[in-house]
Design an enzyme around this catalytic site. Structure first.
Site: not given
Ligand code: GLP
Length: 250
Positions: A73, A144, A146, A151
């Site tokens: 993404d 959440n 995702h 989402e």
């Molecule tokens: C972000 C990314 C995700 C990621 C998630 C968790 O929004 N788009 O791909 O896995 O949030 O982030 P983190 O690894 O910093 O907890």
């Protein structure tokens, strides 16, 4: 449906070490003429895996130059060269220090114009297909539920597309951006794209992920928790540290 494979490690360092080796073992066991095809994630969660892959390149000469990569993404709209873009993150944390060929590393572009977004996303899907599909997909987990920027409410058959970011996701991103500059949208591989990967490793570390892990593994399989759809895939490894696994039995 086979029960999900869940591994709980003492801490994220141990877990990351295991994932780094497990992905390598998998792609090396089925060498492809065009090189392995990796689906990669950003965020803090995969950093330990990337550090290990960089170390293997720098200290043991692991050659990553033939790997094809597709990132999950990107924020949209956002200049791909922005210091907080996922493109910049990947270059700094993995692609440059581990010797990947940047021409073989694709990330949805936050720089495409509104009228070109649909075509850009369709071409991203086509490029994954043309590469032979994803051999290995790494995922983090949003608090959440995702995955990527899919989402709550995302369709399990969704493909790469433009999405609105949830308020909770934008709040977390505000730590990186000035609050008023957090992009409202993102481009993300869909849940269907992710589920098309041959093998998937989903990593979740820390107490802030425990509730999402519990819902994804034990709640209903439904769009309210996008990660729950991973239970419909037979080759998914859930990799947790103790703090994220507080509600996971066995
Ligand atoms: C972000 C990314 C995700 C990621 C998630 C968790 O929004 N788009 O791909 O896995 O949030 O982030 P983190 O690894 O910093 O907890």
């Amino acid at each position: 449906m086979t029960p999900p494979s869940v591994r709980v490690f003492e801490d994220s360092a141990e877990a990351s070490h295991w994932v780094a080796a497990s992905v390598l073992e998998w792609i090396d066991s089925k060498p492809r003429p065009g090189g392995p095809v990796l689906g990669l994630a950003t965020g803090s969660t995969p950093l330990g895996v990337y550090r290990e892959w960089c170390r293997l390149h720098q200290q043991q000469g692991r050659d990553w130059s033939r790997a094809r990569c597709f990132n999950l993404d990107e924020y949209w709209p956002l200049d791909p060269g922005h210091r907080k873009s996922f493109r910049t993150f990947m270059r700094e944390q993995l692609f440059a220090p581990a010797g990947f060929d940047l021409a073989r590393c694709a990330i949805p572009s936050g720089g495409v114009a509104t009228e070109s977004v649909d075509r850009h996303c369709a071409e991203y899907e086509d490029a994954i297909q043309a590469a032979g599909g994803l051999d290995a997909q790494l995922l983090g987990l949003g608090p959440n539920g995702h995955i990527g920027f899919n989402e709550p409410g995302s369709d399990p058959a969704s493909r790469t597309r433009k999405v609105a970011l949830a308020a909770a996701t934008r709040e977390r991103a505000a730590e990186a951006f000035a609050p008023e500059q957090v992009p409202l949208q993102g481009l993300t591989m869909g849940i269907g794209t992710i589920l098309s990967a041959r093998r998937i490793w989903i990593l979740a570390f820390g107490a802030e992920k425990a509730a999402a892990v519990d819902t994804a593994l034990r709640g209903p399989i439904e769009a309210e928790c996008p990660a729950s759809f991973l239970r419909t895939h037979s080759q998914v490894e859930w990799v947790l540290d103790r703090a994220a696994a507080t509600t996971v039995r066995g």
